[in-house]
Structure formats: C-alpha cells, structure tokens
Motif scaffolding. Structure first.
Motif, short mmCIF file in Angstrom:
data_model
loop_
_atom_site.label_atom_id
_atom_site.label_comp_id
_atom_site.label_asym_id
_atom_site.label_seq_id
_atom_site.Cartn_x
_atom_site.Cartn_y
_atom_site.Cartn_z
N SER A 35 0.82 -1.22 0.00
CA SER A 35 0.00 0.00 0.00
C SER A 35 0.86 1.27 0.00
O SER A 35 0.55 2.23 -0.70
CB SER A 35 -0.94 0.00 1.19
OG SER A 35 -0.23 -0.35 2.35
N GLY A 36 1.94 1.23 0.79
CA GLY A 36 2.79 2.43 0.89
C GLY A 36 3.35 2.81 -0.48
O GLY A 36 3.30 3.98 -0.89
N MET A 37 3.84 1.80 -1.21
CA MET A 37 4.45 2.10 -2.52
C MET A 37 3.40 2.62 -3.50
O MET A 37 3.65 3.57 -4.25
CB MET A 37 5.11 0.84 -3.09
CG MET A 37 6.32 0.40 -2.28
SD MET A 37 6.96 -1.18 -2.88
CE MET A 37 8.00 -1.66 -1.52
N ASN A 38 2.24 2.02 -3.50
CA ASN A 38 1.20 2.47 -4.44
C ASN A 38 0.75 3.89 -4.13
O ASN A 38 0.53 4.69 -5.03
CB ASN A 38 0.03 1.48 -4.45
CG ASN A 38 0.39 0.22 -5.21
OD1 ASN A 38 1.11 0.28 -6.20
ND2 ASN A 38 -0.06 -0.93 -4.73
N LYS A 39 0.62 4.18 -2.81
CA LYS A 39 0.24 5.56 -2.42
C LYS A 39 1.30 6.53 -2.92
O LYS A 39 1.00 7.58 -3.49
CB LYS A 39 0.12 5.65 -0.90
CG LYS A 39 -1.29 5.32 -0.44
CD LYS A 39 -1.55 5.84 0.98
CE LYS A 39 -2.85 5.22 1.46
NZ LYS A 39 -2.64 4.19 2.48
N ARG A 47 -1.35 5.69 -7.03
CA ARG A 47 -2.28 4.75 -7.68
C ARG A 47 -3.03 3.94 -6.63
O ARG A 47 -2.55 3.74 -5.52
CB ARG A 47 -1.53 3.82 -8.64
CG ARG A 47 -0.46 2.97 -8.01
CD ARG A 47 0.14 1.99 -9.01
NE ARG A 47 1.34 2.46 -9.65
CZ ARG A 47 2.58 2.29 -9.18
NH1 ARG A 47 2.80 1.65 -8.04
NH2 ARG A 47 3.62 2.75 -9.83
N SER A 48 -4.24 3.50 -7.01
CA SER A 48 -5.04 2.68 -6.10
C SER A 48 -4.53 1.23 -6.17
O SER A 48 -3.84 0.85 -7.12
CB SER A 48 -6.51 2.72 -6.52
OG SER A 48 -6.63 2.11 -7.79
N ILE A 49 -4.97 0.43 -5.18
CA ILE A 49 -4.59 -1.00 -5.19
C ILE A 49 -5.12 -1.64 -6.48
O ILE A 49 -4.44 -2.43 -7.14
CB ILE A 49 -5.20 -1.73 -3.97
CG1 ILE A 49 -4.80 -1.04 -2.68
CG2 ILE A 49 -4.81 -3.20 -3.96
CD1 ILE A 49 -5.49 -1.58 -1.43
N LYS A 62 -0.39 -3.81 4.63
CA LYS A 62 -0.13 -3.84 6.06
C LYS A 62 -0.76 -2.65 6.80
O LYS A 62 -1.04 -2.75 7.98
CB LYS A 62 1.38 -3.84 6.32
CG LYS A 62 2.09 -5.09 5.79
CD LYS A 62 1.76 -6.30 6.62
CE LYS A 62 2.61 -7.49 6.24
NZ LYS A 62 2.21 -8.72 6.94
N ASP A 63 -0.94 -1.51 6.09
CA ASP A 63 -1.43 -0.34 6.83
C ASP A 63 -2.78 0.15 6.33
O ASP A 63 -3.14 1.29 6.57
CB ASP A 63 -0.47 0.87 6.72
CG ASP A 63 0.96 0.46 6.50
OD1 ASP A 63 1.46 -0.22 7.40
OD2 ASP A 63 1.54 0.79 5.44
N THR A 64 -3.51 -0.66 5.59
CA THR A 64 -4.80 -0.19 5.09
C THR A 64 -5.90 -0.60 6.08
O THR A 64 -5.88 -1.72 6.60
CB THR A 64 -5.07 -0.81 3.70
OG1 THR A 64 -3.90 -0.66 2.91
CG2 THR A 64 -6.24 -0.18 3.00
#
Ligand SMILES: Cc1ncc(COP(=O)(O)OP(=O)(O)O)c(N)n1
Ligand SMILES: Cc1nc(C(=O)O)sc1CCOP(=O)(O)O
Ligand SMILES: [Mg+2]
Length: 546
Positions: A343-347, A351-353, A373-375
């Motif tokens: 999630s961190g990298m996509n944010k 971009r969305s998941i 892990k953090d969503t």
C-alpha cells in the motif's frame, strides 16, 4: 438372477426413425446376440485425431442407494475425466441406514462380463471393490492373467461403513493368496487391515505402519492404510508404503455424516489417475484431495433418513465458481511471476490497489497477493473485492496476505501466511480444501510442516537483502537451494528480486522452484505494467536457457 431381456421393439436401436438415427448414429447391439468378444476390428475407422480415453474397469457390487459401490466408482471416474466400465459382482439392497440384502452374481456370469469388457475395450486399470466369494476372486484373477492391464487397484471391501459384512473368511484367504500378489496397490482401512492380518489391534500410526508393511509382504507393490476410522483428531492420516519408504498423508477431517462411499471413491480416483498416467504417490495424493473436497462440498447435503448419507462426486459442476466459468484449482506454474502489492508504494506513486493489480496483470503477472499492512480493514475489503473481480476475469489467482477474514469476505482464491501468522492447518480449516494456501519458509523443517499442514506452496526468502520487510534474514542461493531440495511443495523465491537478478535465480534450475515473488521491483516504480513485462521476459529467457 433375472436374465437380461432384449430391448423392446419400440426402443430397439435397430428400428430407429431418421431423427433418432441422428441422435444414435452408431449401430448398437444386444449383449445376447453379439459375437464372442474376441479380438475384432474396431467398429469405426479411427480418425487421425483419435484421442485415447483413460479407462478404468470397476469390478464391484451395486449399491441401490448409489452412495458406494459401482455407482460411486462411475461417478468418481467421471469427475476425474476417466471412462469407467463396470462388472457387477453383487447386487445389494442398501440405503443410508445400512445393507438390507446382498444377492451375489453367479461366478460364471461375472466371468462373462469380465471377458466382454476386457477383450474389447482397452482397459487401462482395473479397480476392485466388493468381491463376495472366493470363486469370484479366482475368476477375476484368471481374467487378469488372460487380459493384462496397466495397473490393478484392490480396495479390499469386507465390511460396509454401516458395519455389515460384505465378504466372508474364505474370500479373505483368496484375496491374500491370489489377488494381492497381482495388485499395484491395496487400500484397506484400519478395520480391513486388522481383519486381513488376523484381527490384530491397530490403534496408532505406528500400528498402521506395521500393518502396511505386513500387507506389503503379501505381494502388492504399494499399500495405503487409511486412518479415517482412527480415534478423533483434526487430521485424517493415511499411511502409504512402497516397500522402502513410509509416507504419512495428512488430510482434513471434514465434520459430516455424508461419508458413505469414501473408500470406493478413493480407490476409483487412484485408478483414474493411474489410467491418466500418474505415478502411484501422485495418484494417491490427488485421490485424497478429491475425497476431501467432495466431502467438504457435500457436508450439509441431506438425502435419506439414516446415519450415513452419500456425497456429491460431481460437486465441481454445482459450484458457483464453476457456473461462473472460473473454477480455480491450484496450478504450481501460476507461481511464475508472483506480484505482491504494497500500500505504501502504491500511495507514493498515486495509484489505487485496484489500478496496481490491473497493471500487474496487464504486464503478465501470473498470480497476485494483496499485502496491505497499513490499510484500514473496510477500505482493504472494498479494494480486495474489486481486485477479485479483475483477477477472476483474467484467470489470475488472487491471494490475501495474513488476513483470513478478508479472504473469506471477498472470496479470494487463497491466503499467504508466515511463521508468526495463523498456522496453515487452521487456515485450511477455515478456507476449506478448494482454496490456495501459501506459507513462508526459511528451513526444511518449516517446509515439511507446511506440507503436513495442507499448504499448496511455500514462499522462500529472503534470497537477497530487502528493504520492503524489516529484519528479514537473507538466505542467499544456498538457503534457497536447501529449502527447495527438501520441499515436497512448489516454491516461489522472494526477497530483493528485481530485473537485474531474477534471471540468476531461475537459472539455478532448482527442483520445485516455480518462480519469483516481487514487491518493490514492480510497485515501487512509475509504470507497473512495463516493469512486470520486463521481468516476465527475463524470466522466460532464463527458463529457456536453464
Ligand atoms: C510469496 C510470499 N512469500 C513470503 C511472504 C512473507 O510472508 P510473511 O513471512 O508472513 O511476512 P509478511 O508478508 O506478512 O510480512 C509473502 N508475503 N509472500
Ligand atoms: C514480503 C517478503 N517476505 C520475504 C521473505 O523472505 O519471506 S521478503 C519480502 C519482501 C519482498 O519485497 P521485495 O521484492 O521488495 O524485496
Ligand atoms: Mg504474514
């Protein structure tokens, strides 16, 4: 026995109308008037594209309730894609309560049926079930000597699951002396194994091993002692013995009373897989998985009023996923290019998941894991549902990292867990046999446990140092090699893998290594599809070289 009557004129295929002739284009013949079934030309010219059809002949009793016996055998073989012909040794009156009557077929007529099928129909494997008399066992052995087949699977049916006796002591001796030495595998349950060995007590796995060894000495090439009747445990453990090695096969104990016919089904599945060309151990493993899945899918079905119901062999035809045209069975080759989201990298890249997953699939990812892990749970579940739709429409399996609850809620294809997450056997209990379970393993012992726990694959790393997972020990090529050599499951390598080093991982040519799992080299990049495409072509080149 009532004699076979000729088809009535109204139904006779020799008197068909033009339209019926289209439905039944080949002339049929009555068994009473056909010539003796000696070698004769095939009925039709075989086309250049003629396809061999794996063929199992079951020699067993008919169960009027259709849960076991011939009826179960035919359904099991059909479910696994094998043709199943049948020689009926006895007609039983039975239902979900028990066996009300047994009417043995005369030995000579069992012989006639055997000759009809074996002389004409290219049987690959013979599977035996209920053989109600010593004479019938002898007739079978004579025919097997006259018409050899690729393999003989003997399910020594002596007592029905309801406790009714299906063959007597004189038959036992003939089984041991004549049939077992011809068998490729014998598959007794613990009660049958005990009877075969003179009523020895079998209480433990070690007793089952001794029993397997003693039965092996009677002549079959392999023995499978089935532990389904052993005292309650979460596992259904069977012991397989090939004369050298004992293998414990662990399965899930499904809580259901719909277990009538499991023995017949297991043996038929082994026969079907052998007919398709599988090795014995693989055939047994597939058969065990099939029975487990069928029981799982049938656990709440109700038919009859007795204590033991039948189960649905053709469950896959009724599964909603099958109806949607996307029944996922795990294919180890799917591990080839495993995209694991972050999630961190996509944010970071805006971009969305969902868009990240779409792009990975566009670039050629063969399996996807959502590792978020953090969503927040609700946001994660919404994204997971959208990703399930995308993956399913592309035929790419979607797994969820750690979160069994999210996987169940979004109907993902499986879950990946590590050594500090929920144990794989508990995940299996929750997800059932049809889902994919991956386990992270860094040692041979962990890989062995993952196999026992019912996992489908293992993730092994870190192959290289990584910054994506904190405090992750690096195993290097040697650590990966040790785990791959020890593993009974397919392996995907993970940790610090990128376009610069992925080729060297695959070129190791390690047994069981099916692919690489990658996070940052795909998702901590501007264009996920481009990176995935490059990695895919590197992997394909490496595989064509090694
Ligand atoms: C394919 C694959 N292999 C290994 C892992 C790591 O799982 P785990 O050890 O549970 O660590 P986390 O990913 O949960 O941090 C994986 N996710 N996928
Ligand atoms: C999630 C994970 N598990 C690992 C293990 O060794 O089990 S290494 C890892 C992180 C992999 O990320 P990257 O491809 O960015 O190195
Ligand atoms: Mg984990």
């Amino acid at each position: 026995m009532a004699s076979v009557s000729a088809p009535s004129a109204a139904l006779s295929p020799h008197r068909t109308s033009a339209s019926a002739a289209l439905l039944f284009p080949y002339p049929c013949f009555s068994p009473r008037v056909s010539p003796a079934p000696t070698a004769r030309p095939r009925r039709l010219a075989v086309s250049a594209r003629a396809m061999p059809w794996p063929h199992v002949l079951t020699v067993a009793g008919s169960d009027s309730g259709a849960g076991a016996g011939i009826q179960a055998d035919i359904k099991a073989c059909a479910a696994l894609g094998a043709y199943c012909s049948s020689v009926i040794t006895a007609v039983t009156a039975q239902n979900t309560v028990g066996v009300q009557g047994v009417h043995a077929v005369p030995e000579e007529f069992v012989g006639e049926q055997l000759k009809s099928v074996l002389a004409d129909m290219s049987v690959d494997v013979v599977k035996t079930g209920m053989l109600p008399s010593a004479g019938i066992v002898k007739v079978l052995c004579e025919n097997l000597r006259k018409f050899p087949v690729k393999a003989l699977v003997v399910d020594p049916v002596m007592v029905s699951t309801s406790g009714d006796t299906l063959s007597g002591p004189s038959t036992l001796a003939t089984y041991r002396d004549e049939l077992f030495p011809m068998a490729d595998i014998v598959t007794p349950n613990v009660k049958e194994a005990s009877k075969l060995l003179g009523d020895v007590s079998l209480q433990t796995i070690s007793d089952m091993r001794s029993a397997a060894e003693s039965i092996y000495k009677l002549g079959p090439k392999h023995v499978l002692v089935k532990g389904g009747d052993m005292p309650d445990s979460t596992d259904a453990i069977d012991v397989f013995f090939d004369g050298e090695e004992f293998i414990e096969l662990h399965g899930l104990r499904i809580k259901t009373s719909n277990t009538h016919g499991t023995g017949c089904t297991l043996a038929s599945c082994i026969a079907a897989e052998l007919a398709k060309g599988a090795t014995m151990l693989h055939a047994v493993e597939v058969a065990k998985k099939f029975v487990e899945s069928a029981l799982y899918h049938s656990k709440d079905l109700v038919i009859g009023n007795g204590p033991q119901g039948p189960f649905d062999h053709l469950f896959s035809l009724n599964s909603p996923l099958h109806k949607m045209g996307s029944l996922h069975k795990f294919n180890p080759d799917d591990l080839f290019l495993y995209a694991v989201t972050d999630s961190g990298m996509n944010k970071k890249w805006g971009r969305s998941i969902k868009d990240a997953v779409k792009a990975a699939i566009e670039g050629g990812a063969t399996i996807v894991q959502l590792r978020e892990k953090d969503t927040e749970t609700r946001e994660f579940l919404e994204a997971a549902k959208a990703c399930v739709e995308i993956c399913r429409s592309s035929g790419v399996p979607l797994l969820i990292n750690d979160r069994v609850d999210v996987a169940l809620a979004c109907n993902a294809d499986g879950v990946h867990v590590g050594q500090s997450d929920m144990p794989a056997w508990e995940v299996r209990e929750l997800l059932g046999p049809g889902k994919i379970i991956g386990v992270s393993c860094k040692t041979p012992a962990q890989a062995g446990q993952a196999w026992k726990d019912g996992a489908d694959y293992i993730g092994c790393g870190g192959v290289f140092p990584t910054t994506t997972k904190a405090n992750n020990p690096t195993l290097g090529f040697e650590g990966l090699r040790t785990v791959c050599l020890a593993s009974k499951l397919p392996v995907v390598a993970i940790g610090g893998i990128n376009t610069g080093n992925a080729g060297s991982v695959m070129e190791l040519g390690l047994p069981n290594l099916k692919g690489v799992a990658v996070v940052s080299a795909l998702f901590d990049r501007e264009c996920v599809a481009t990176e995935t495409r490059s990695l895919r072509s590197i992997l394909m080149n490496a595989c064509s070289r090694s």
